[in-house]
Each structure stands twice: as structure tokens, then as C-alpha cells.
Design a protein around this motif. Structure first.
Motif, PDB file in Angstrom:
ATOM      1  N   TRP A   1     -48.103   7.207   5.840  1.00 12.51           N
ATOM      2  CA  TRP A   1     -48.228   8.519   5.224  1.00 12.51           C
ATOM      3  C   TRP A   1     -49.311   8.425   4.162  1.00 12.51           C
TER       4      TRP A   1
ATOM      5  N   GLU B   1     -51.183  10.170   0.839  1.00 14.95           N
ATOM      6  CA  GLU B   1     -51.042  11.113  -0.261  1.00 14.95           C
ATOM      7  C   GLU B   1     -52.067  12.236  -0.095  1.00 14.95           C
ATOM      8  N   VAL B   2     -51.693  13.448  -0.452  1.00 14.61           N
ATOM      9  CA  VAL B   2     -52.558  14.613  -0.274  1.00 14.61           C
ATOM     10  C   VAL B   2     -53.905  14.448  -0.972  1.00 14.61           C
ATOM     11  N   ASN B   3     -53.933  13.781  -2.112  1.00 15.99           N
ATOM     12  CA  ASN B   3     -55.191  13.599  -2.849  1.00 15.99           C
ATOM     13  C   ASN B   3     -56.031  12.429  -2.317  1.00 15.99           C
TER      14      ASN B   3
ATOM     15  N   CYS C   1     -52.027   5.292   0.447  1.00 18.49           N
ATOM     16  CA  CYS C   1     -51.425   5.318   1.774  1.00 18.49           C
ATOM     17  C   CYS C   1     -50.166   4.463   1.708  1.00 18.49           C
TER      18      CYS C   1
END
Length: 87
Positions: free
Chosen positions: A35, A37-39, A43
Motif C-alpha cells: 500500500w 501513502e497518498v502523498n 510504501c
């Protein structure tokens, strides 16, 4: 669990290397899922192995682009079985 912190400005380089060379994992190290992170700064990767030296070998392939934190984990299901024995 591996927490991979992308070094400043290295996100595109990480993905470029991955496209060109794959994960570059040694035999015996198993990738389960990840996964991001949006920014795009970290990872989170779930990996599996019996020999921690395999993680070290893998990290050496990527340490110029990211910093790594390795957190040994046990599944919730396995933990529940263990704790249930002690209740």
C-alpha cells in the motif's frame, strides 16, 4: 511488514527501476501485498521469509532510493489462538 520511506524526489526513480528490473527479490523472499501513502512518501509492504538475511539482500538493491524499517509481525488470527490458550 516493511515500511519503505522514499528519499526526497526519488519516487519516479523507484517506479522506473521497478518497471525495468522488477522487485529484485532473492529466492525465498515472498511479496504478499503493498500500500502506498497518498502523498507518495511511504510504501507499506507485507513480505514473508524464513531468513531475515533475504530482506537485507533485497534492501541492498533499493537503499539508494529509500530507507527501510522492518517490523516483524504475526497475523491477528495466530495471535488470537495464542492468547486464547492463556485466558
Amino acid at each position: 511488514m516493511v515500511i519503505e520511506r522514499f528519499k526526497d524526489g526519488k519516487t519516479k526513480e523507484i517506479y522506473r527501476r521497478f518497471q525495468e528490473k522488477g522487485r529484485m527479490m532473492p529466492e525465498g523472499l515472498k511479496y504478499l501485498d503493498s500500500w502506498v501513502e497518498v502523498n507518495l512518501e511511504r510504501c507499506f509492504q507485507l513480505m514473508e521469509c524464513d531468513d531475515l538475511c533475504l530482506l537485507q539482500e533485497w534492501i541492498l538493491q533499493w537503499q539508494d532510493l529509500a530507507e527501510f524499517e522492518i517490523i516483524p509481525i504475526v497475523s491477528s488470527k495466530q495471535t488470537a489462538v495464542l492468547v486464547s490458550k492463556m485466558l
